[in-house]
Scaffold this active site. Structure first.
Site, short mmCIF file in Angstrom:
data_model
loop_
_atom_site.label_atom_id
_atom_site.label_comp_id
_atom_site.label_asym_id
_atom_site.label_seq_id
_atom_site.Cartn_x
_atom_site.Cartn_y
_atom_site.Cartn_z
N HIS A 144 -2.55 11.87 -12.65
CA HIS A 144 -2.76 11.69 -14.08
C HIS A 144 -3.58 12.83 -14.68
O HIS A 144 -4.76 12.98 -14.36
CB HIS A 144 -3.46 10.35 -14.30
CG HIS A 144 -3.70 10.01 -15.72
ND1 HIS A 144 -4.98 9.84 -16.25
CD2 HIS A 144 -2.85 9.77 -16.74
CE1 HIS A 144 -4.88 9.51 -17.51
NE2 HIS A 144 -3.61 9.46 -17.85
N GLN A 199 8.33 11.19 -20.53
CA GLN A 199 7.89 9.89 -21.04
C GLN A 199 7.35 10.06 -22.46
O GLN A 199 6.97 11.16 -22.87
CB GLN A 199 6.81 9.30 -20.14
CG GLN A 199 5.54 10.15 -20.08
CD GLN A 199 4.45 9.54 -19.24
OE1 GLN A 199 4.49 8.36 -18.89
NE2 GLN A 199 3.43 10.33 -18.92
N GLU A 249 1.12 15.02 -14.07
CA GLU A 249 1.42 14.58 -15.42
C GLU A 249 0.93 15.61 -16.42
O GLU A 249 -0.20 16.09 -16.33
CB GLU A 249 0.74 13.24 -15.71
CG GLU A 249 1.18 12.65 -17.05
CD GLU A 249 0.07 11.90 -17.77
OE1 GLU A 249 0.41 11.18 -18.72
OE2 GLU A 249 -1.11 12.06 -17.42
N HIS A 281 -4.22 16.32 -23.90
CA HIS A 281 -3.99 14.91 -24.21
C HIS A 281 -4.17 14.61 -25.69
O HIS A 281 -3.36 13.91 -26.29
CB HIS A 281 -4.93 14.03 -23.39
CG HIS A 281 -4.78 12.57 -23.68
ND1 HIS A 281 -5.49 11.93 -24.68
CD2 HIS A 281 -3.98 11.62 -23.13
CE1 HIS A 281 -5.14 10.66 -24.72
NE2 HIS A 281 -4.24 10.45 -23.79
N ASP A 332 0.58 16.18 -20.51
CA ASP A 332 0.67 15.77 -21.91
C ASP A 332 0.87 17.02 -22.77
O ASP A 332 0.20 18.03 -22.55
CB ASP A 332 -0.62 15.08 -22.35
CG ASP A 332 -0.83 13.75 -21.66
OD1 ASP A 332 0.16 13.03 -21.45
OD2 ASP A 332 -1.99 13.42 -21.33
#
Length: 296
Positions: free
Chosen positions: A46, A191, A73, A88, A75
């Site tokens: 993450h 996602q 991951e 993020h 963002d």
């Protein structure tokens, strides 16, 4: 982070499908639709190994790989001059020494910022001198670093703020041959909390596996109708692990969909979710999840 509840997700699915006229029925279209092995538990680092290093920096991503994360991951936000960067928040304030919205700054301006010192200040027990002065990476820099051997779990953040984000994301992935006929299998998942963003990506490239993120303000429930609608464009969902239970997980799995809860950081919670039947999870500590999986 702007999140959407289940009812909003379903409403937007119907609105986008009806207004766009897209034929997004899952299993149709050119080529083979995407899928992932539901029996393989995905360990998603993450924001990289963000429990140990400044999130969304190359250092954090490198550590995520080294600690046995299957995916890193990423963002995404977009700069004033249309460059996709790993961050993020929509604002620079929390994880850099800058202030204001990403969209109001060029990439060159953001590259002048320190994206690591905040971590040392917030977590003095984990502080390292080499974190001082870390730079905000672009999506292209991350892919150049890890190449086609890396695995990328990418989120379109606040896509309503960034027109063209989806097209630019797919352009970059195609440029580095992470999409298409000869692309490595399942190297990229995308996602979003935005069904509009995912449906747009699905209409542009049906081979990309998509995950619908869902936020709940109370204990989660989901209907067959909701899952069937999401399944028209996505292969799975990503709810907060704190809002779901075993019944929820089993219902998702009965629909042959993946479920990757976020963000799971304790051994006890990891064990519980695995017992419930999740197909992967996000964690700031990929080494801990790897240990749990090995012991099972």
């Amino acid at each position: 982070m702007k999140k959407f509840g289940t009812s909003f997700v379903i409403l937007m699915v119907f609105m986008v499908i009806c207004t766009s006229g897209l034929n997004v029925a899952y299993g149709k279209g050119n080529g083979k639709d995407p899928s992932l092995n539901p029996n393989r538990i995905l360990n998603v680092a993450h924001r990289g190994a963000s429990g140990y290093a400044p999130e969304h920096t190359l250092v954090s991503y490198e550590l995520g790989e080294r600690l046995k994360g299957d995916y890193i991951e990423i963002d995404l936000q977009m700069t004033q001059d249309g460059k996709l960067i790993a961050m993020h928040d929509e604002k620079l304030d929390r994880t850099t020494n800058g202030t204001g919205f990403v969209k109001d700054y060029t990439l060159a301006e953001i590259k002048q910022l320190d994206a690591g010192s905040w971590f040392n200040e917030k977590y003095p027990d984990l502080a390292k001198p080499e974190y001082v002065g870390l730079k905000v990476p672009t999506l292209e820099e991350i892919i150049q670093k890890f190449g086609r051997s890396g695995r990328y779990y990418i989120e379109t953040k606040s896509p309503d703020v960034y027109p063209g984000m989806e097209e630019e994301l797919l352009r970059i992935l195609d440029k580095y041959k992470l999409l298409g006929q000869n692309a490595p299998s399942s190297k990229v998942l995308i996602q979003s909390f935005s069904p509009e963003s995912l449906i747009k990506i699905h209409s542009l490239n049906r081979k990309v596996p998509l995950i619908q993120l869902i936020s709940y303000s109370k204990p989660a429930t989901i209907t067959d109708e909701e899952l069937n609608n999401i399944k028209q464009y996505a292969i799975g969902i990503g709810p907060s692990y704190t809002k779901i239970d075993q019944k929820y997980v089993e219902k998702v799995r009965e629909h042959n969909m993946l479920i990757h809860p976020y963000t799971v950081n304790t051994r006890e919670d990891m064990e519980k979710l695995l017992d419930w039947g999740v197909t992967g999870m996000f964690t700031n500590y990929p080494d801990l999840l790897n240990e749990v999986l090995k012991n099972r």
